[in-house]
Design a protein around this motif. Structure first.
Motif, mmCIF file in Angstrom:
data_model
loop_
_atom_site.group_PDB
_atom_site.id
_atom_site.type_symbol
_atom_site.label_atom_id
_atom_site.label_comp_id
_atom_site.label_asym_id
_atom_site.label_seq_id
_atom_site.Cartn_x
_atom_site.Cartn_y
_atom_site.Cartn_z
ATOM 1 N N ASP A 1 -35.537 -27.829 17.329
ATOM 2 C CA ASP A 1 -36.089 -26.529 17.700
ATOM 3 C C ASP A 1 -36.029 -25.594 16.492
ATOM 4 N N GLU A 2 -36.445 -24.329 16.707
ATOM 5 C CA GLU A 2 -36.509 -23.425 15.551
ATOM 6 C C GLU A 2 -35.116 -23.025 15.061
ATOM 7 N N VAL A 3 -34.130 -23.102 15.936
ATOM 8 C CA VAL A 3 -32.748 -22.778 15.521
ATOM 9 C C VAL A 3 -32.284 -23.821 14.500
ATOM 10 N N GLU A 4 -32.575 -25.081 14.816
ATOM 11 C CA GLU A 4 -32.219 -26.140 13.879
ATOM 12 C C GLU A 4 -33.032 -26.015 12.591
ATOM 13 N N PRO B 1 -36.423 -16.542 6.076
ATOM 14 C CA PRO B 1 -36.017 -16.904 7.449
ATOM 15 C C PRO B 1 -36.861 -16.208 8.525
ATOM 16 N N ASP B 2 -37.262 -14.938 8.304
ATOM 17 C CA ASP B 2 -37.975 -14.242 9.385
ATOM 18 C C ASP B 2 -39.405 -14.779 9.606
ATOM 19 N N GLU B 3 -39.863 -15.677 8.743
ATOM 20 C CA GLU B 3 -41.185 -16.285 8.971
ATOM 21 C C GLU B 3 -41.067 -17.555 9.812
ATOM 22 N N MET B 4 -39.828 -18.045 9.963
ATOM 23 C CA MET B 4 -39.635 -19.388 10.517
ATOM 24 C C MET B 4 -40.131 -19.526 11.953
ATOM 25 N N ALA B 5 -39.760 -18.577 12.817
ATOM 26 C CA ALA B 5 -40.070 -18.732 14.247
ATOM 27 C C ALA B 5 -41.577 -18.929 14.447
ATOM 28 N N ARG B 6 -42.373 -18.048 13.832
ATOM 29 C CA ARG B 6 -43.818 -18.085 14.003
ATOM 30 C C ARG B 6 -44.398 -19.380 13.408
ATOM 31 N N LEU B 7 -43.996 -19.688 12.186
ATOM 32 C CA LEU B 7 -44.580 -20.855 11.511
ATOM 33 C C LEU B 7 -44.143 -22.163 12.161
ATOM 34 N N TYR B 8 -42.903 -22.190 12.652
ATOM 35 C CA TYR B 8 -42.417 -23.397 13.335
ATOM 36 C C TYR B 8 -43.285 -23.675 14.564
ATOM 37 N N LYS B 9 -43.530 -22.614 15.321
ATOM 38 C CA LYS B 9 -44.334 -22.754 16.540
ATOM 39 C C LYS B 9 -45.762 -23.203 16.192
#
Lengths: 70, 445
Positions: free
Chosen positions: B140-143, B174-182
């Motif tokens: 997941d995005e946490v990992e 790090p703050d780009e991760m959630a959006r890009l991961y999805k």
């Protein structure tokens, strides 16, 4: 009655409006897949969607009417 | 050698494969969709079988129809070209089950190289350098955040089942991760059917350099030098050259050794390409293996004098490579891909070719599937032609290819020729000091 027409040959990938919606100039209305790229068609006119002339998966040509506004 | 083969492709590559077959006296069976009934690849074939409606899912990707056409025409083998069914292990297997020779690798090799993580695990264990990163999919995005912090930003998210530059995203903070991961998971799922993504360290200002290899059924592998493929837009190649102006003898030795080891490790049979990414430290890392003939194979043919399609046919017919050596690379070759697109907005430009002129000259080769009056269809990719020039020196090739592009006339649609000319005239391209950022830098100017 005014129509939003396609400006490219391609296949309708997504229709982003439905009958009864208000469309404003500059709004994205349809995604067309052409040569493996997605082209988003933006309305140059405003109005209420009266009729949608195409379905997803349809092949459309340049200048074909897609969405009729009133 | 085969007496008759079916070419399961269209456009310039179907024409190019047919050319070699004709030289060898092999009969060619073409297949075509309704949109391609008048196409050049159909006109030059000995027989042609219709596949029906234009969308690739109903025509050129319809494995059952293509196998039926091969059986009905009594073709002995199928050449898949590139794209379409060329890297589909089910198709390769279906050929085998129907006693048709698939001119390409085994389904097992295609499957293994299609699974980026399995390939990373296997190759790194065998001493092939891979980009620093993880060999398991992210949960997941946490990992993803934890793994990225460990590797150090910037990092690259990649689809585990991906390839060809699709389903990738560079993450700088790090703050780009959630959006890009999805987004990356979504693209992975929609393009490759599997959501799994993994993380690699982002190689900054990279060069993309690949090595052509051939392997035979007894495990002999030969390399055929490198190709420089760093001129790209959105991970799609535009101009390729061989040799690479960036590669010295030391780096070349590392590249070809890693490529040959990669192919030997998996017992690779037929033509394949091992792609590497190389950062400012000049260390090559394995990126992926393309288990087919590459679009840019002509630059290798021009500097080696080989016909790679002929080599593919020989290997598929059981001819061995033993006793052969890598041929000496002679001179320089550059390929420009001519696309049907607006050179500024990159909008596709389907339509009818109203007038066509393609120049001819020594050392100039234009691979294409064009005819005057031909309709470039919106159903297929925008590659119109490949302009390839060979010369003794790179300077000579540059001069000649710019002049050839200037002579080409493809009226009725827009092409990217003005962009190609701009790239070829750019100082960093001329010096050979460019990297994959070249095109985006030119577009900002």
């Amino acid at each position: 009655m005014k129509s939003i027409c396609s400006n490219i040959d391609g296949v309708i990938a997504e229709i982003k409006v439905k009958v009864g919606d208000e469309v404003i100039p500059g709004q994205e209305v349809v995604d067309v897949e052409s040569m493996k790229s997605i082209i988003t068609l933006v309305s140059e006119i405003g109005g209420i969607v009266r009729e949608i002339k195409v379905s997803e998966g349809d092949f459309i040509g340049e200048d074909d009417p897609l969405v009729i506004l009133e | 050698m085969f007496k008759k083969i079916l070419i399961a492709n269209r456009g310039e590559i179907a024409v190019r494969v047919a050319r070699t077959c004709k030289q060898l006296g092999i009969a060619v069976v073409a297949v075509y969709s309704d949109a391609d009934a008048d196409a050049l690849h159909v006109k030059i074939a000995d027989e042609a079988y219709p596949l029906g409606e234009p969308p690739v899912s109903k025509s050129y990707l319809n494995a059952g129809k293509i196998i039926r056409a091969a059986l009905e025409s009594r073709a002995e083998a199928i050449h898949p070209g590139y794209g379409l069914l060329s890297e589909n292990p089910h198709f390769s297997r279906l050929c085998r089950e129907n006693n048709l020779v698939f001119i390409g690798p085994t389904p097992e090799a295609i499957e293994l190289m299609g699974d980026k993580l399995a390939a990373r695990r296997l190759l790194s264990a065998k001493g092939v350098p891979v980009v620093p990163g993880h060999n398991e999919p992210l949960a997941d995005e946490v990992e993803a955040l934890r793994a990225a912090a460990e590797l150090g930003y910037p990092v690259m998210l990649k689809a585990a089942a991906g390839g060809g530059g699709i389903g990738m995203a560079a993450v700088h903070k790090p703050d780009e991760m959630a959006r890009l991961y999805k987004e990356c998971c979504f693209r992975a799922k929609s393009s490759f059917g599997k959501e799994a993504v993994y993380l690699e360290k982002l190689v900054v200002n990279p060069r993309h350099i690949e090595v052509q290899i051939l392997g035979d059924k007894e495990g002999t592998v030969l390399h055929f030098h490198e190709r420089e493929c760093s001129v790209q837009r959105r991970h799609q190649k535009i101009i390729e050259e061989a040799p690479s102006p960036f590669v010295d003898d030391l780096l070349r030795e590392k590249l070809v050794r890693a490529a040959v080891r990669c192919a030997e490790t998996i017992g690779y049979e037929n033509a394949g390409t091992v792609e590497f990414i190389i950062g400012e430290d000049r260390e090559p890392y394995f990126l992926e293996m393309n288990t087919r003939l590459q679009v840019e194979h002509p630059v290798t043919e021009m500097i080696t004098g080989l016909d790679l399609v002929h080599e593919q046919l020989k290997i598929a017919a059981g001819v061995l490579l033993s006793g052969r050596e890598t041929p000496r690379a002679d001179g320089w070759a550059i390929e420009c891909r001519v696309y049907a697109e607006d050179p500024e907005t990159f909008r596709p430009s389907p339509g009818v070719i109203t007038a066509l002129f393609l120049p001819e000259d020594d050392g100039l080769r234009i691979d294409h599937g064009l005819l005057p009056g031909y309709k470039v269809s919106a159903f297929y990719d925008p590659l119109l032609a490949k302009v390839i020039v060979w010369g003794v020196t790179r300077e000579h090739v540059l001069e000649k290819i710019i002049s050839a592009l200037g002579e080409i006339r493809i009226d009725g649609i827009k092409t990217n020729i003005p962009l190609l000319q701009k790239i070829l005239s750019d100082g960093s391209f001329r010096e050979g000091s460019y990297n994959t950022n070249l095109v985006s830098r030119l577009l900002v100017q």
